[in-house]
Write an enzyme that holds these catalytic residues in place. Structure first.
Site, PDB file in Angstrom:
ATOM      1  N   ASN A  28       0.858  -1.194   0.000  1.00  0.00           N
ATOM      2  CA  ASN A  28       0.000   0.000   0.000  1.00  0.00           C
ATOM      3  C   ASN A  28       0.898   1.249   0.000  1.00  0.00           C
ATOM      4  O   ASN A  28       0.778   2.133   0.837  1.00  0.00           O
ATOM      5  CB  ASN A  28      -0.952  -0.005   1.194  1.00  0.00           C
ATOM      6  CG  ASN A  28      -2.053   1.030   1.054  1.00  0.00           C
ATOM      7  OD1 ASN A  28      -2.400   1.435  -0.057  1.00  0.00           O
ATOM      8  ND2 ASN A  28      -2.574   1.488   2.170  1.00  0.00           N
ATOM      9  N   LEU A  29       1.773   1.274  -0.970  1.00  0.00           N
ATOM     10  CA  LEU A  29       2.903   2.216  -0.942  1.00  0.00           C
ATOM     11  C   LEU A  29       2.489   3.646  -1.256  1.00  0.00           C
ATOM     12  O   LEU A  29       1.519   3.895  -1.973  1.00  0.00           O
ATOM     13  CB  LEU A  29       3.959   1.769  -1.959  1.00  0.00           C
ATOM     14  CG  LEU A  29       4.498   0.348  -1.754  1.00  0.00           C
ATOM     15  CD1 LEU A  29       5.581   0.049  -2.793  1.00  0.00           C
ATOM     16  CD2 LEU A  29       5.032   0.139  -0.348  1.00  0.00           C
ATOM     17  N   HIS A  30       3.253   4.577  -0.709  1.00  0.00           N
ATOM     18  CA  HIS A  30       3.061   5.997  -0.971  1.00  0.00           C
ATOM     19  C   HIS A  30       4.440   6.617  -1.189  1.00  0.00           C
ATOM     20  O   HIS A  30       5.471   5.920  -1.112  1.00  0.00           O
ATOM     21  CB  HIS A  30       2.323   6.667   0.193  1.00  0.00           C
ATOM     22  CG  HIS A  30       2.918   6.355   1.539  1.00  0.00           C
ATOM     23  ND1 HIS A  30       4.130   6.845   1.942  1.00  0.00           N
ATOM     24  CD2 HIS A  30       2.471   5.552   2.552  1.00  0.00           C
ATOM     25  CE1 HIS A  30       4.401   6.395   3.149  1.00  0.00           C
ATOM     26  NE2 HIS A  30       3.420   5.601   3.541  1.00  0.00           N
ATOM     27  N   HIS A  33       7.439   5.661   1.027  1.00  0.00           N
ATOM     28  CA  HIS A  33       8.145   4.410   0.723  1.00  0.00           C
ATOM     29  C   HIS A  33       9.053   4.581  -0.502  1.00  0.00           C
ATOM     30  O   HIS A  33      10.175   4.073  -0.539  1.00  0.00           O
ATOM     31  CB  HIS A  33       7.149   3.302   0.375  1.00  0.00           C
ATOM     32  CG  HIS A  33       6.255   2.872   1.492  1.00  0.00           C
ATOM     33  ND1 HIS A  33       4.913   3.132   1.512  1.00  0.00           N
ATOM     34  CD2 HIS A  33       6.509   2.174   2.627  1.00  0.00           C
ATOM     35  CE1 HIS A  33       4.367   2.616   2.591  1.00  0.00           C
ATOM     36  NE2 HIS A  33       5.315   2.028   3.310  1.00  0.00           N
ATOM     37  N   GLN A  57       2.659  -8.677  13.798  1.00  0.00           N
ATOM     38  CA  GLN A  57       2.777  -7.367  14.443  1.00  0.00           C
ATOM     39  C   GLN A  57       1.430  -6.678  14.647  1.00  0.00           C
ATOM     40  O   GLN A  57       1.372  -5.536  15.101  1.00  0.00           O
ATOM     41  CB  GLN A  57       3.741  -6.464  13.669  1.00  0.00           C
ATOM     42  CG  GLN A  57       3.257  -5.977  12.319  1.00  0.00           C
ATOM     43  CD  GLN A  57       4.377  -5.343  11.510  1.00  0.00           C
ATOM     44  OE1 GLN A  57       5.271  -6.027  11.008  1.00  0.00           O
ATOM     45  NE2 GLN A  57       4.361  -4.029  11.366  1.00  0.00           N
ATOM     46  N   ASP A 147       8.513   5.853  11.789  1.00  0.00           N
ATOM     47  CA  ASP A 147       8.412   4.815  12.822  1.00  0.00           C
ATOM     48  C   ASP A 147       9.718   4.854  13.625  1.00  0.00           C
ATOM     49  O   ASP A 147      10.564   3.961  13.520  1.00  0.00           O
ATOM     50  CB  ASP A 147       8.184   3.456  12.153  1.00  0.00           C
ATOM     51  CG  ASP A 147       6.859   3.420  11.423  1.00  0.00           C
ATOM     52  OD1 ASP A 147       5.828   3.225  12.068  1.00  0.00           O
ATOM     53  OD2 ASP A 147       6.867   3.622  10.194  1.00  0.00           O
ATOM     54  N   GLN A 150      10.539   2.048  16.077  1.00  0.00           N
ATOM     55  CA  GLN A 150      10.806   0.829  15.309  1.00  0.00           C
ATOM     56  C   GLN A 150      12.232   0.854  14.746  1.00  0.00           C
ATOM     57  O   GLN A 150      12.969  -0.137  14.825  1.00  0.00           O
ATOM     58  CB  GLN A 150       9.784   0.710  14.179  1.00  0.00           C
ATOM     59  CG  GLN A 150      10.122  -0.354  13.138  1.00  0.00           C
ATOM     60  CD  GLN A 150       9.053  -0.496  12.079  1.00  0.00           C
ATOM     61  OE1 GLN A 150       8.032  -1.107  12.321  1.00  0.00           O
ATOM     62  NE2 GLN A 150       9.276   0.041  10.882  1.00  0.00           N
ATOM     63  N   SER A 182       1.546   8.047   5.421  1.00  0.00           N
ATOM     64  CA  SER A 182       1.354   6.741   6.058  1.00  0.00           C
ATOM     65  C   SER A 182       0.312   5.986   5.262  1.00  0.00           C
ATOM     66  O   SER A 182      -0.650   6.594   4.751  1.00  0.00           O
ATOM     67  CB  SER A 182       0.859   6.946   7.497  1.00  0.00           C
ATOM     68  OG  SER A 182       0.251   5.762   7.974  1.00  0.00           O
ATOM     69  N   ARG A 184      -1.899   4.306   6.453  1.00  0.00           N
ATOM     70  CA  ARG A 184      -3.180   4.400   7.171  1.00  0.00           C
ATOM     71  C   ARG A 184      -3.885   5.739   6.956  1.00  0.00           C
ATOM     72  O   ARG A 184      -5.046   5.867   7.336  1.00  0.00           O
ATOM     73  CB  ARG A 184      -2.964   4.115   8.661  1.00  0.00           C
ATOM     74  CG  ARG A 184      -2.620   2.645   8.906  1.00  0.00           C
ATOM     75  CD  ARG A 184      -2.611   2.259  10.370  1.00  0.00           C
ATOM     76  NE  ARG A 184      -2.522   0.820  10.543  1.00  0.00           N
ATOM     77  CZ  ARG A 184      -1.402   0.138  10.804  1.00  0.00           C
ATOM     78  NH1 ARG A 184      -0.254   0.771  10.923  1.00  0.00           N
ATOM     79  NH2 ARG A 184      -1.431  -1.178  10.932  1.00  0.00           N
TER      80      ARG A 184
HETATM   81  O1  PAF Z   1       7.247  -0.344   8.916  1.00  0.00           O
HETATM   82  C1  PAF Z   1       6.670  -1.294   8.338  1.00  0.00           C
HETATM   83  O2  PAF Z   1       6.059  -1.156   7.271  1.00  0.00           O
HETATM   84  C2  PAF Z   1       6.698  -2.662   8.987  1.00  0.00           C
HETATM   85  O3  PAF Z   1       6.665  -2.570  10.379  1.00  0.00           O
HETATM   86  C3  PAF Z   1       7.891  -3.520   8.516  1.00  0.00           C
HETATM   87  C4  PAF Z   1       9.218  -2.903   8.944  1.00  0.00           C
HETATM   88  C5  PAF Z   1       7.862  -3.670   7.007  1.00  0.00           C
HETATM   89  C6  PAF Z   1       7.806  -4.921   9.133  1.00  0.00           C
HETATM   90  O4  PAF Z   1       6.637  -5.573   8.773  1.00  0.00           O
END
Ligand code: PAF
Length: 274
Positions: A28-30, A33, A57, A147, A150, A182, A184
């Site tokens: 679901n790229l933007h 990404h 996750q 993130d 993360q 994002s 989302r």
């Molecule tokens: O940031 C994300 O899109 C996800 O958490 C990742 C790093 C691809 C792991 O599923």
């Protein structure tokens, strides 16, 4: 651009290369990404994107089932961004048996901020990232700074397991209203979208106050949360932390302010390095 769905096909495709630069994604790229892909391009001899919606996750009430799967459009965008190889496994391919071995990140990094509100999230992320980095033979891996926690957890995992991988952070891309890009954001309706820039604006104002010398972080955090509530958000946290380990700041530390909040049914996160 080559698209592969299985581990043997991935291994074959990677054979000629010594230095894969990898961008893990859930699709679901933007533009955010795609900027990571462009950043990865000069950092390896092949640019690999992975697309996998990682069940591990997501919490029981999270959006795993409804998370948009848009492989065809994603691949078209990746190709235009200069990606060489896409690994998009099925769940059956990537988790052929229940994934009972998990990476458990340390509580000091993960029992706060996102970890406090999303139990099991970082264990799920670390487990899938460990597998993705291994099977793509990554030598560089690029993750978005949106993130922030993360990225920090992944950096520490890679360091402590002596994985020969450079972990690179990519700057957050924003819409013209300041909303961090994002996947989302697509859940927001038109009215919510009009309110959405308040999240970034609240962080910016807090940052301005800190730059002006205000060290009353608890009051600044509470003020930002009140402001978000007043504009229809339900904040989980606004927190000023030190950049190096996301613990409470000490004098002289480089700072970052991080926030997570819900607007309607959509939970978004954002942050700003100060
Ligand atoms: O940031 C994300 O899109 C996800 O958490 C990742 C790093 C691809 C792991 O599923």
């Amino acid at each position: 651009m080559q698209i592969v769905h299985t581990l043997p096909a991935l291994a074959d495709a990677l054979q000629p290369y010594r230095h894969p630069a990898v961008v893990p994604t859930m699709g679901n790229l933007h533009e955010g990404h795609l900027a990571l892909v462009r950043q990865a391009k000069p950092l390896g001899d092949v640019t690999v994107a992975t697309i996998f919606v990682n069940r591990l996750q997501f919490g029981p009430n999270d959006d795993f089932d409804t998370y948009p799967r848009t492989l065809e459009a994603d691949c078209a965008q990746l190709e235009a961004a200069g990606c060489d190889l896409v690994f998009a496994p099925s769940e059956q391919e990537f988790y052929p048996e229940p994934q009972s071995f998990r990476i458990e990140p340390p509580p000091d990094l993960t029992h706060m901020l996102e970890g406090q509100f999303r139990p099991g999230f970082f264990s799920g992320v670390c487990t899938v990232v460990m597998k993705l980095l291994a099977c793509t033979q990554a030598r560089t891996a690029v993750f978005g700074k949106k993130d922030y926690q993360q990225l920090m957890v992944i950096r520490q995992m890679v360091r402590q397991f002596n994985m020969p991988i450079d972990v690179v952070g990519g700057d957050t891309r924003r819409t013209s209203e300041g909303l961090a890009m994002s996947s989302r954001n697509g859940y927001l309706n038109a009215a919510e979208r009009a309110q959405a820039s308040e999240l970034h604006a609240s962080l910016q104002d807090l940052a301005r106050a800190v730059h002006a010398g205000d060290r009353g972080f608890a009051a600044l955090e509470a003020g930002a949360m009140d402001r978000l509530r007043a504009s229809g958000w339900q904040p989980d946290y606004v927190a000023v932390r030190r950049q190096k380990d996301l613990q409470a700041p000490q004098p002289g530390d480089a700072l970052v302010v991080l926030a997570a909040a819900r607007l309607g049914g959509t939970r978004l996160i954002d942050n700003l390095e100060l």
